[in-house]
Design a protein around this motif. Structure first.
Motif, short mmCIF file in Angstrom:
data_model
loop_
_atom_site.label_atom_id
_atom_site.label_comp_id
_atom_site.label_asym_id
_atom_site.label_seq_id
_atom_site.Cartn_x
_atom_site.Cartn_y
_atom_site.Cartn_z
N THR A 68 5.43 -2.88 1.89
CA THR A 68 4.46 -2.40 2.90
C THR A 68 4.25 -0.88 2.89
O THR A 68 3.10 -0.42 2.90
CB THR A 68 4.92 -2.85 4.31
OG1 THR A 68 5.01 -4.27 4.31
CG2 THR A 68 3.94 -2.40 5.38
N GLN A 71 1.97 -0.04 0.11
CA GLN A 71 0.60 -0.54 0.35
C GLN A 71 -0.15 0.43 1.27
O GLN A 71 -1.33 0.70 1.08
CB GLN A 71 0.64 -1.95 0.99
CG GLN A 71 1.23 -3.04 0.13
CD GLN A 71 0.44 -3.28 -1.15
OE1 GLN A 71 -0.73 -2.94 -1.26
NE2 GLN A 71 1.10 -3.88 -2.13
N HIS A 94 -5.90 -1.74 9.47
CA HIS A 94 -5.90 -2.59 10.68
C HIS A 94 -5.27 -3.96 10.40
O HIS A 94 -4.55 -4.50 11.24
CB HIS A 94 -7.33 -2.77 11.20
CG HIS A 94 -7.81 -1.61 12.05
ND1 HIS A 94 -7.13 -1.18 13.16
CD2 HIS A 94 -8.90 -0.81 11.93
CE1 HIS A 94 -7.78 -0.17 13.70
NE2 HIS A 94 -8.85 0.09 12.97
N GLU A 95 -5.54 -4.47 9.19
CA GLU A 95 -4.98 -5.77 8.80
C GLU A 95 -3.44 -5.71 8.74
O GLU A 95 -2.75 -6.58 9.28
CB GLU A 95 -5.55 -6.20 7.45
CG GLU A 95 -5.18 -7.64 7.07
CD GLU A 95 -5.75 -8.04 5.71
OE1 GLU A 95 -5.14 -8.93 5.08
OE2 GLU A 95 -6.77 -7.45 5.29
N LEU A 96 -2.91 -4.66 8.11
CA LEU A 96 -1.45 -4.50 8.02
C LEU A 96 -0.84 -4.26 9.40
O LEU A 96 0.20 -4.82 9.74
CB LEU A 96 -1.11 -3.33 7.09
CG LEU A 96 -1.41 -3.51 5.60
CD1 LEU A 96 -1.06 -2.24 4.83
CD2 LEU A 96 -0.66 -4.70 5.00
N GLY A 98 -1.90 -5.23 12.20
CA GLY A 98 -2.02 -6.42 13.04
C GLY A 98 -1.04 -7.52 12.69
O GLY A 98 -0.93 -8.53 13.40
N ASP A 99 -0.29 -7.33 11.59
CA ASP A 99 0.69 -8.34 11.16
C ASP A 99 2.00 -8.06 11.89
O ASP A 99 2.64 -7.04 11.67
CB ASP A 99 0.89 -8.22 9.64
CG ASP A 99 1.82 -9.30 9.10
OD1 ASP A 99 2.67 -9.81 9.87
OD2 ASP A 99 1.73 -9.61 7.90
N PRO A 100 2.44 -8.98 12.79
CA PRO A 100 3.65 -8.72 13.59
C PRO A 100 4.90 -8.50 12.75
O PRO A 100 5.83 -7.81 13.19
CB PRO A 100 3.81 -9.97 14.46
CG PRO A 100 2.69 -10.89 14.12
CD PRO A 100 1.82 -10.26 13.09
N ALA A 101 4.93 -9.04 11.53
CA ALA A 101 6.12 -8.90 10.69
C ALA A 101 6.28 -7.48 10.14
O ALA A 101 7.39 -7.03 9.88
CB ALA A 101 6.07 -9.90 9.54
N ILE A 102 5.17 -6.77 9.95
CA ILE A 102 5.24 -5.44 9.30
C ILE A 102 4.55 -4.33 10.10
O ILE A 102 4.68 -3.15 9.76
CB ILE A 102 4.63 -5.49 7.88
CG1 ILE A 102 3.17 -6.00 7.93
CG2 ILE A 102 5.48 -6.33 6.95
CD1 ILE A 102 2.43 -5.91 6.61
N GLY A 103 3.84 -4.68 11.15
CA GLY A 103 2.99 -3.73 11.88
C GLY A 103 3.71 -2.52 12.44
O GLY A 103 3.11 -1.48 12.67
N ASN A 105 6.20 -0.94 10.93
CA ASN A 105 6.82 -0.14 9.86
C ASN A 105 6.48 1.35 10.05
O ASN A 105 5.31 1.71 10.21
CB ASN A 105 6.30 -0.63 8.50
CG ASN A 105 6.91 0.15 7.34
OD1 ASN A 105 6.45 1.24 7.01
ND2 ASN A 105 7.96 -0.40 6.75
#
Length: 291
Positions: A68, A71, A94-96, A98-103, A105
């Motif tokens: 991440t 990226q 915004h896509e990254l 919005g991902d609860p697993a990596i947001g 970081n």
């Protein structure tokens, strides 16, 4: 309590913070790094390439399988490489986010803060950086809050940094930025910070520009010009050097057009270029009105 060993990335980080980007790249081959440290090393190296405007190298080398933080760095390179990429880069961020697993970081939040600061959407930038968590995030908060003319809130962020590590390079830099924003007697304090850097580290455009801005605030335009010309020798396309030379030359009564033209070519979105264009338009309108 376990005592942590020496920080293997200290030198690399420090080179990046003071603007010694090529030195950061050249000294990045640090042995025996943990997986986490290796990722951080790579982010610093690629961000150094971005600072040197080698955007395409970063875009080409970071593939879809990279972690991440990398990226996020790739999206920063994409954003800065061309105005045509901006929408796609922001959508990717915004896509990254919005991902609860990596947001959450920290590097991802830092890059989001940098991009939205470029967009001058400071509230959106703070939404991602305000929680802090790293010295870089706190330092970026200081920069954003100064741009918003909220030195009072910037000072609170600086105090947090001072509590963590008063001697940290970013704490010292943030202190200099805030001193410059506050002005008055604080300018001398900012100058002394940059002076201390110039004695401890290799001279970079970042340090030279810091000293020069302090000199201009104190009315020492001749000294400022000497420092800025030294910075120009190190990097002829550095936008801050060119912008500061425009201002310095105007105060010295010297021609500034060449520096402004260079700035237009290398950084057409720079605030000074936009202000100059706006002033030209206003002048043209005024002339037409008189005519």
């Amino acid at each position: 309590m376990a005592v942590s060993g020496p920080d293997p990335l200290f030198g690399l980080r420090n080179n990046f913070y003071i603007g010694a980007y090529q030195a950061a790249i050249n000294n990045s081959d640090v042995p025996n790094l943990s997986q986490e440290d290796a990722v951080e090393r790579d982010t610093l190296v690629y961000r150094s390439y971005i600072a040197l405007s080698s955007y395409q190298l970063v875009i080409n080398e970071i593939d879809a399988s990279a972690p991440t933080p990398l990226q996020a760095v790739k999206l920063l390179a994409l954003y800065l490489a061309s105005p045509n990429n901006k929408e796609a880069a922001i959508a990717g961020l915004h896509e990254l986010l919005g991902d609860p697993a990596i947001g959450s970081n920290p590097i991802l939040r830092l890059i989001a803060g940098i991009v939205f600061t470029h967009e001058q959407d400071y509230n959106e930038a703070l939404k991602h950086t305000n929680a802090g968590g790293t010295m870089e995030l706190h330092a970026l908060n200081v920069q954003i809050l100064i741009k918003m003319h909220r030195s009072d809130y910037a000072e609170k962020q600086l105090r947090i940094m001072q509590q963590v590590d008063e001697d940290h390079t970013l704490t010292q830099l943030a202190s200099a930025w805030l001193n410059l924003a506050v002005g008055g007697s604080k300018i001398q304090e900012a100058y002394l910070i940059y002076q201390d850097f110039s004695e401890k580290y290799q001279m970079t455009s970042l340090i030279l520009n810091g000293k020069a801005v302090c000199c201009m605030h104190m009315g020492n335009f001749d000294e400022a010009e000497t420092l800025l010309l030294e910075a120009l020798n190190k990097d002829a396309k550095d936008p801050e050097t060119l912008a500061n030379l425009v201002v310095c030359s105007l105060h010295l009564g010297k021609p500034s057009t060449r520096y402004l033209n260079q700035l237009k070519l290398s950084n057409p979105d720079h605030t000074l270029v936009k202000r100059a264009a706006s002033a030209e338009e206003s002048f043209d309108r005024a002339v037409q009105t008189v005519a």
